[in-house]
Design a protein around this motif. Structure first.
Motif, short mmCIF file in Angstrom:
data_model
loop_
_atom_site.label_atom_id
_atom_site.label_comp_id
_atom_site.label_asym_id
_atom_site.label_seq_id
_atom_site.Cartn_x
_atom_site.Cartn_y
_atom_site.Cartn_z
N GLN A 471 0.84 -1.19 0.00
CA GLN A 471 0.00 0.00 0.00
C GLN A 471 0.88 1.25 0.00
N GLY A 472 0.54 2.20 -0.83
CA GLY A 472 1.32 3.42 -0.93
C GLY A 472 2.29 3.44 -2.09
N THR A 473 2.37 2.33 -2.85
CA THR A 473 3.23 2.31 -4.04
C THR A 473 2.71 3.32 -5.05
N LYS A 474 3.61 4.16 -5.55
CA LYS A 474 3.21 5.21 -6.48
C LYS A 474 2.80 4.62 -7.84
N THR A 475 1.93 5.36 -8.52
CA THR A 475 1.42 4.89 -9.81
C THR A 475 2.55 4.65 -10.81
N ASN A 476 3.50 5.58 -10.87
CA ASN A 476 4.62 5.42 -11.81
C ASN A 476 5.44 4.17 -11.53
N GLU A 477 5.58 3.84 -10.26
CA GLU A 477 6.32 2.63 -9.89
C GLU A 477 5.55 1.38 -10.32
N LEU A 478 4.23 1.42 -10.15
CA LEU A 478 3.39 0.30 -10.59
C LEU A 478 3.48 0.12 -12.11
N LYS A 479 3.43 1.24 -12.84
CA LYS A 479 3.50 1.18 -14.31
C LYS A 479 4.86 0.63 -14.76
N ALA A 480 5.93 1.09 -14.11
CA ALA A 480 7.27 0.62 -14.49
C ALA A 480 7.41 -0.88 -14.26
N LEU A 481 6.88 -1.36 -13.13
CA LEU A 481 6.95 -2.78 -12.82
C LEU A 481 6.09 -3.59 -13.79
N ALA A 482 4.93 -3.05 -14.13
CA ALA A 482 4.04 -3.73 -15.08
C ALA A 482 4.68 -3.80 -16.46
N ARG A 483 5.28 -2.68 -16.89
CA ARG A 483 5.91 -2.66 -18.21
C ARG A 483 7.08 -3.65 -18.29
N LYS A 484 7.88 -3.70 -17.23
CA LYS A 484 9.03 -4.60 -17.24
C LYS A 484 8.60 -6.05 -17.40
N ASN A 485 7.61 -6.46 -16.61
CA ASN A 485 7.16 -7.84 -16.69
C ASN A 485 6.41 -8.13 -17.98
N ALA A 486 5.69 -7.13 -18.49
CA ALA A 486 5.00 -7.30 -19.77
C ALA A 486 6.00 -7.48 -20.90
N GLN A 487 7.10 -6.72 -20.84
CA GLN A 487 8.16 -6.86 -21.84
C GLN A 487 8.76 -8.27 -21.81
N TYR A 488 9.02 -8.76 -20.60
CA TYR A 488 9.57 -10.11 -20.46
C TYR A 488 8.58 -11.14 -21.01
N PHE A 489 7.30 -10.92 -20.74
CA PHE A 489 6.29 -11.87 -21.19
C PHE A 489 6.19 -11.88 -22.72
N ARG A 490 6.27 -10.70 -23.32
CA ARG A 490 6.14 -10.61 -24.78
C ARG A 490 7.39 -11.07 -25.51
N TYR A 491 8.56 -10.63 -25.03
CA TYR A 491 9.78 -10.78 -25.81
C TYR A 491 10.86 -11.65 -25.18
N GLY A 492 10.62 -12.23 -24.02
CA GLY A 492 11.67 -12.98 -23.37
C GLY A 492 12.72 -12.03 -22.83
N THR A 493 14.00 -12.32 -23.09
CA THR A 493 15.05 -11.47 -22.53
C THR A 493 15.26 -10.20 -23.34
N ASN A 494 14.65 -10.11 -24.51
CA ASN A 494 14.89 -8.95 -25.36
C ASN A 494 13.69 -8.03 -25.40
N SER A 495 13.95 -6.74 -25.55
CA SER A 495 12.90 -5.78 -25.83
C SER A 495 13.32 -5.01 -27.07
N PRO A 496 12.40 -4.77 -28.02
CA PRO A 496 12.79 -4.16 -29.28
C PRO A 496 13.21 -2.71 -29.10
N GLY A 497 14.18 -2.30 -29.95
CA GLY A 497 14.48 -0.89 -30.01
C GLY A 497 15.83 -0.42 -29.56
#
Length: 559
Positions: A471-497
């Motif tokens: 409780q109290g985790t900032k929205t930006n921190e939640l988004k960053a954590l979500a993006r990181k795991n979503a990237q891993y889920f989509r691309y494995g160890t790589n992220s495009p770009g």
């Protein structure tokens, strides 16, 4: 005078001959290709041609498309790929869709440096650049597979030179063509290697992926990969020159008169008696080459040179080291994932989950398939879609869930997944309609991932990975954590770009920073700075080697 005139005439004729030869050679480089190579080039660039076709028809079709595909390939790039290229050039852009990318194309055109002649010349000697973006292990595998003795010591530059020298003879030995290489060149690459190459450069992976399509995409983008490395090397070289100049000035300003005289004596430079400080500094600057080559700065300078002078050859090694860190982070992340999310990762790639169902077995399978491309569209396509994207899809499918005002995001995801599964099972026009909609909407959905999500939606998404938030985790921190795991889920160890360029630029910038630190701190600190750079480079090399060995041992242990 007559001799001079004759010499001038001969030089002029030689120059004219060279230009003419170059002009005819570059304009018709494909005229020397075999019919198979002409067909391969057309297939690689998705250009239809009649089958069967005679050589003249094939040549004419290649000729009609050559300039657009070779000298101006960016016209066919997707918006994300255009943005990746501009990002490498330091240009910040706003997200746009493929339907509205004209502005990006114009920007890329302004930064594009390869001319039609230089591109055509390059295809007259493919062996000189086709291996540039290969890693050390890939070069070694190529030599081993084709029975070519690996040079000693086994450094990337010596492996690269050996691969180039044996390119044509290897093709001949295999009864293959080498002017425009076939799949034989990538026989030692796994499908994961091919996908990893594309991911690292922000190139969209063909969907659905087949090995032939992956090879074609890698082959088509290898020239751009070589140019990127060349530009990185030029940038590093330019930075090194500028750094040496500023470094020598800064060191001189920090030295005492006696230190300058001591340096001059060591280098055999006579200092007039009674010289004032400004005269000493002027004398030292006059002999700047010795200053850079024989003083505490030299240790820093040589360390920088080691990191940058062979940037083109060492670029892939830098990427390999960065990949080790990426894989370590990926392994740590999936170790915290829930069983359902691990199974979903495998499911999205068409990999059967272990029958035992044990978490360690699931983690093992995910690690083994970390570079495997996701199989086109699936129920997991909707995993990160926004509420609006989900409602749009469900409305298109005339699904009642789209009209329920009380439906949560989880409800909409479930409805979309069920709808997709039903359509994929029934096939036919219904499934064709679904895939057509997804193809048009997926890019837009990815561009807005997590931007409009509420905290509760973000927490629910992370909970699907088994990741608990406090409780109290900032929205930006939640988004960053979500993006990181979503990237891993989509691309494995790589992220495009742009990861390759970032690795090279980051490496050069780090060493430049060390140079500045050494210069600002004076002679004594300059020595420390040089030693620190050397030590850091040695330590990094040892750590990379140890990490590679640990990874290798771990894979053997798991297998």
């Amino acid at each position: 005078m007559k001799v001079a005139w004759s010499s001038a005439l001969l030089l002029a004729l030689a120059a004219e001959s060279t230009v003419a030869s170059s002009w005819f050679g570059t304009k018709a480089v494909y005229n020397k290709w075999h019919e198979t190579e002409l067909e391969r080039w057309l297939s690689d660039h998705n250009i239809p041609y009649p089958k069967p076709a005679d050589r003249k028809d094939l040549q004419n079709t290649v000729k009609q498309n050559w300039n657009a595909k070779i000298a101006q390939p960016y016209n066919d790039w997707s918006a994300p790929q255009l943005q990746t290229y501009l990002k490498q050039k330091g240009v910040q852009t706003q997200k746009v869709s493929d339907k509205n990318k004209d502005g990006l194309v114009k920007q890329v055109k302004g930064y594009w440096t390869e001319s039609a002649d230089s591109a055509s010349n390059a295809y007259g000697s493919v062996q000189n650049w086709i291996f540039d973006s290969w890693t050390e292990s890939q070069l070694k595998s190529f030599l081993d597979k084709n029975g070519i003795p690996a040079p000693q010591p086994r450094r990337r530059d010596t492996l690269l030179a050996t691969a180039r020298q044996n390119y044509a003879s290897t093709a001949k030995k295999l009864n293959e063509y080498s002017a425009y290489p076939g799949s034989w060149l990538y026989e030692s690459w796994s499908d994961s290697d091919l996908k990893e190459f594309l991911d690292a450069r922000g190139v969209p992976v063909p969907q659905p992926s087949t090995r032939d399509k992956l090879v074609a995409s890698v082959r088509r983008n290898s020239r751009l990969a070589s140019l990127t490395l060349s530009e990185a090397a030029a940038s590093a070289s330019s930075s090194a020159t500028a750094a040496k100049e500023s470094l020598s000035d800064a060191l001189l300003d920090s030295w005492s008169d006696s230190q300058i005289k001591e340096w001059a004596d060591k280098n055999g430079i006579k200092v007039p008696q009674g010289s004032k400080r400004n005269e000493l500094i002027a004398l030292a600057r006059k002999h700047r080459s010795q200053l850079v080559g024989d003083n505490p700065a030299s240790s820093v300078s040589s360390a920088f040179g080691a990191a940058t002078s062979n940037a083109k050859n060492e670029g892939s090694s830098v990427t390999e080291d960065a990949q080790l860190k990426s894989e370590d982070a990926f392994n740590q992340a999936i170790g915290t994932w829930s069983d359902s999310r691990l199974k979903a990762f495998l499911d999205a790639r068409g990999v059967p989950a272990p029958q035992s169902g044990k978490k360690d077995e699931l983690v093992k399978q995910v690690r083994l398939n970390k570079h495997k491309a996701a199989t086109g569209f699936s129920a997991w396509t909707f995993d990160t879609w926004t509420v609006d994207n989900l409602k749009g899809y469900l409305s298109n499918q005339k699904n009642k869930a789209a009209k329920k005002s009380s439906a949560s995001r989880e409800d909409l995801v479930k409805a979309a997944q069920d709808s997709y599964s039903s359509a994929s099972k029934s096939g036919g026009s219904n499934y064709a309609s679904v895939t057509s909609y997804l193809a048009a909407s997926t890019a837009t959905a990815k561009d807005t991932t997590f931007d409009t999500w509420t905290d509760s939606e973000l927490k629910a998404y992370l909970d699907s990975y088994g990741i608990k938030t406090y409780q109290g985790t900032k929205t930006n921190e939640l988004k960053a954590l979500a993006r990181k795991n979503a990237q891993y889920f989509r691309y494995g160890t790589n992220s495009p770009g742009g990861s390759l360029w970032s690795s090279l630029s980051g490496s050069a910038q780090w060493v430049l920073n060390q140079l500045k630190i050494g210069a600002a701190s004076g002679r004594k600190e300059g020595v420390k700075g040089g030693d620190a750079v050397k030590e850091a480079g040695t330590t990094a090399t040892h750590r990379a080697g140890e990490a590679k060995q640990r990874a290798s041992d771990k894979v053997k242990e798991e297998l």
